[in-house]
Write a protein that holds these residues in place. Structure first.
Motif, PDB file in Angstrom:
ATOM      1  N   ILE A  59      36.633  -6.801 -50.361  1.00  0.00           N
ATOM      2  CA  ILE A  59      36.963  -5.533 -49.657  1.00  0.00           C
ATOM      3  C   ILE A  59      37.391  -4.321 -50.698  1.00  0.00           C
ATOM      4  N   LEU A  60      38.238  -4.938 -51.744  1.00  0.00           N
ATOM      5  CA  LEU A  60      38.809  -3.960 -52.869  1.00  0.00           C
ATOM      6  C   LEU A  60      37.709  -3.360 -53.456  1.00  0.00           C
ATOM      7  N   ALA A  61      36.821  -4.418 -53.982  1.00  0.00           N
ATOM      8  CA  ALA A  61      35.426  -3.865 -54.612  1.00  0.00           C
ATOM      9  C   ALA A  61      34.629  -2.744 -53.903  1.00  0.00           C
ATOM     10  N   LYS A  62      34.516  -3.044 -52.885  1.00  0.00           N
ATOM     11  CA  LYS A  62      33.501  -2.163 -52.014  1.00  0.00           C
ATOM     12  C   LYS A  62      34.213  -0.849 -51.935  1.00  0.00           C
ATOM     13  N   GLN A  63      35.542  -0.784 -51.720  1.00  0.00           N
ATOM     14  CA  GLN A  63      36.432   0.494 -51.805  1.00  0.00           C
ATOM     15  C   GLN A  63      36.163   1.286 -53.247  1.00  0.00           C
ATOM     16  N   CYS A  64      36.159   0.476 -54.307  1.00  0.00           N
ATOM     17  CA  CYS A  64      36.031   1.060 -55.442  1.00  0.00           C
ATOM     18  C   CYS A  64      34.834   1.542 -55.900  1.00  0.00           C
ATOM     19  N   MET A  65      33.514   0.721 -55.192  1.00  0.00           N
ATOM     20  CA  MET A  65      32.318   1.329 -55.520  1.00  0.00           C
ATOM     21  C   MET A  65      31.752   2.397 -54.924  1.00  0.00           C
ATOM     22  N   VAL A  66      32.551   2.542 -53.799  1.00  0.00           N
ATOM     23  CA  VAL A  66      32.299   3.884 -53.046  1.00  0.00           C
ATOM     24  C   VAL A  66      33.042   4.985 -53.843  1.00  0.00           C
ATOM     25  N   ARG A  67      34.285   4.975 -54.398  1.00  0.00           N
ATOM     26  CA  ARG A  67      34.771   5.798 -55.168  1.00  0.00           C
ATOM     27  C   ARG A  67      33.984   6.021 -56.427  1.00  0.00           C
ATOM     28  N   LEU A  68      33.265   5.158 -56.891  1.00  0.00           N
ATOM     29  CA  LEU A  68      32.494   5.555 -58.204  1.00  0.00           C
ATOM     30  C   LEU A  68      30.996   6.259 -57.719  1.00  0.00           C
ATOM     31  N   GLY A  69      30.967   6.242 -56.577  1.00  0.00           N
ATOM     32  CA  GLY A  69      29.880   7.396 -56.186  1.00  0.00           C
ATOM     33  C   GLY A  69      28.665   6.448 -55.607  1.00  0.00           C
ATOM     34  N   HIS A 150      29.868   4.756 -67.728  1.00  0.00           N
ATOM     35  CA  HIS A 150      30.324   5.603 -66.241  1.00  0.00           C
ATOM     36  C   HIS A 150      29.274   5.371 -65.474  1.00  0.00           C
ATOM     37  N   ALA A 151      29.812   5.527 -64.025  1.00  0.00           N
ATOM     38  CA  ALA A 151      29.026   5.558 -62.834  1.00  0.00           C
ATOM     39  C   ALA A 151      29.073   6.768 -62.349  1.00  0.00           C
ATOM     40  N   HIS A 152      28.301   7.685 -61.941  1.00  0.00           N
ATOM     41  CA  HIS A 152      28.030   8.894 -61.216  1.00  0.00           C
ATOM     42  C   HIS A 152      29.335  10.025 -62.079  1.00  0.00           C
ATOM     43  N   GLY A 153      29.350   9.726 -63.264  1.00  0.00           N
ATOM     44  CA  GLY A 153      30.311  10.471 -63.898  1.00  0.00           C
ATOM     45  C   GLY A 153      31.794   9.800 -63.860  1.00  0.00           C
ATOM     46  N   HIS A 154      31.737   8.903 -63.239  1.00  0.00           N
ATOM     47  CA  HIS A 154      33.278   7.975 -63.215  1.00  0.00           C
ATOM     48  C   HIS A 154      33.239   6.936 -64.215  1.00  0.00           C
ATOM     49  N   PRO A 155      34.535   6.876 -65.029  1.00  0.00           N
ATOM     50  CA  PRO A 155      34.646   5.541 -65.830  1.00  0.00           C
ATOM     51  C   PRO A 155      34.346   4.358 -65.024  1.00  0.00           C
ATOM     52  N   VAL A 156      33.683   3.384 -65.509  1.00  0.00           N
ATOM     53  CA  VAL A 156      33.721   1.961 -64.785  1.00  0.00           C
ATOM     54  C   VAL A 156      34.745   1.275 -65.398  1.00  0.00           C
TER      55      VAL A 156
END
Length: 309
Positions: A59-69, A150-156
């Motif tokens: 659940i948390l990983a899914k939210q994080c992936m959305v934030r990463l673009g 980085h993913a879509h400009g966001h740091p992993v």
């Protein structure tokens, strides 16, 4: 009516077979991870708590992936992946069935005669899922040469989105420990470390070496020359084919039969159990803290799941 002497003989035979069955059942019961004291300090993904933690991580990983673009993750069904760990696309080969998931290897002569040492269980429901390289990196924080951090400009995040999720559920990770050359950084590293150390100590016990010799002598009588069961099960000949050869089947069947005939598993289990109880006694405070942390993680996971509902 049967003659009295024949009746007595049949009764004796029945008792002998029952004794053999009981002995085999005892060996198989002891030849499991759950039969050891330290198992209580290792994760159990199949428990209600373990399942809750797995669900919350995704659940948390899914939210994080959305934030990463990764917009597509907004519709990801976490139930389809919550019991698996990601695999990078193109690296998922067919998992070899050679080997055994039990502590002391094959213990059923009939099964061994059919499968040899290709005895590893495979749960179809928990098969890992492949992910494209960019998604795999973002999920796990594991980088190959040339991968962007980085993913879509966001740091992993450190450890990827799954690592970040785990820290939110469990809290700060423990210090990295090294066991047999392998670095362990997980929340259960202490339990694994103590298991390795106690096993190493148990193998020094003269009774363990005596059990190896008894098993080896039994195998020699059947035409197989191995000094201990590990040498038999790890024979490189078994890893050359996906299906067991006739020679492998015969070796494995003899291996299992000799374990039962010499009480190999019962003997080793008693030695290793004593060694585990000794390390538990020495590290009781640390292990209790580990168990308490796991209980808190379960509570945190249920809170995360409730918020999503």
């Amino acid at each position: 009516m049967l003659p009295l002497a024949l009746t007595g003989l049949l009764a004796l035979s029945a008792c002998q077979f029952a004794g053999q069955d009981d002995s085999a059942d005892d060996a198989r019961r002891l030849n499991t991870m759950e039969a050891f004291p330290l198992h209580a300090y290792l994760p159990d993904p199949s428990s209600d708590r373990g399942k809750s933690i797995g669900t919350a991580q995704w659940i948390l990983a899914k939210q994080c992936m959305v934030r990463l673009g990764f917009a597509g993750f907004a519709v990801l069904d976490t139930r389809s992946v919550e019991s698996t760990y990601p695999v990078r696309q193109g690296t998922l080969g067919s998992r070899s069935r050679t080997g055994d998931d039990s502590p002391y290897g094959v213990d059923d002569p009939d099964r061994a005669a059919e499968h040899g040492y290709h005895n590893r269980t495979q749960e179809e429901s928990s098969q890992p899922q492949e992910w494209p390289a960019d998604q795999y990196v973002a999920l796990t924080g594991r980088f190959d040469s040339g991968d962007s951090h980085h993913a879509h400009g966001h740091p992993v995040p450190d450890g990827g989105c799954l690592g970040q999720a785990t820290r939110k559920i469990y809290g700060p990770p423990p210090k990295v420990t090294t066991v047999n050359g392998l670095k362990l950084s997980g929340y259960y590293s202490l339990g694994l470390q103590l298991w390795y150390e106690s096993n190493k100590q148990a193998r020094k016990d003269p009774a363990w070496k005596k059990a190896d010799r008894a098993w080896s002598a039994c195998m020699k009588e059947k035409g197989f020359r191995y000094s201990d069961p590990d040498k038999a099960s790890l024979d490189t000949a078994w890893y050359r084919t996906e299906e067991p050869s006739d020679r492998e089947k015969k070796t494995a069947a003899a291996d299992a039969r000799c374990k039962l005939d010499t009480d190999y598993i019962g003997t080793l289990h008693a030695i290793e159990t004593r060694a585990q109880k000794a390390v538990i006694s020495k590290r009781k405070k640390d292990l209790d803290a580990l168990r308490a942390a796991d209980e808190r993680a379960g509570e945190n996971a249920r809170t995360i799941i409730d918020k999503k509902s």
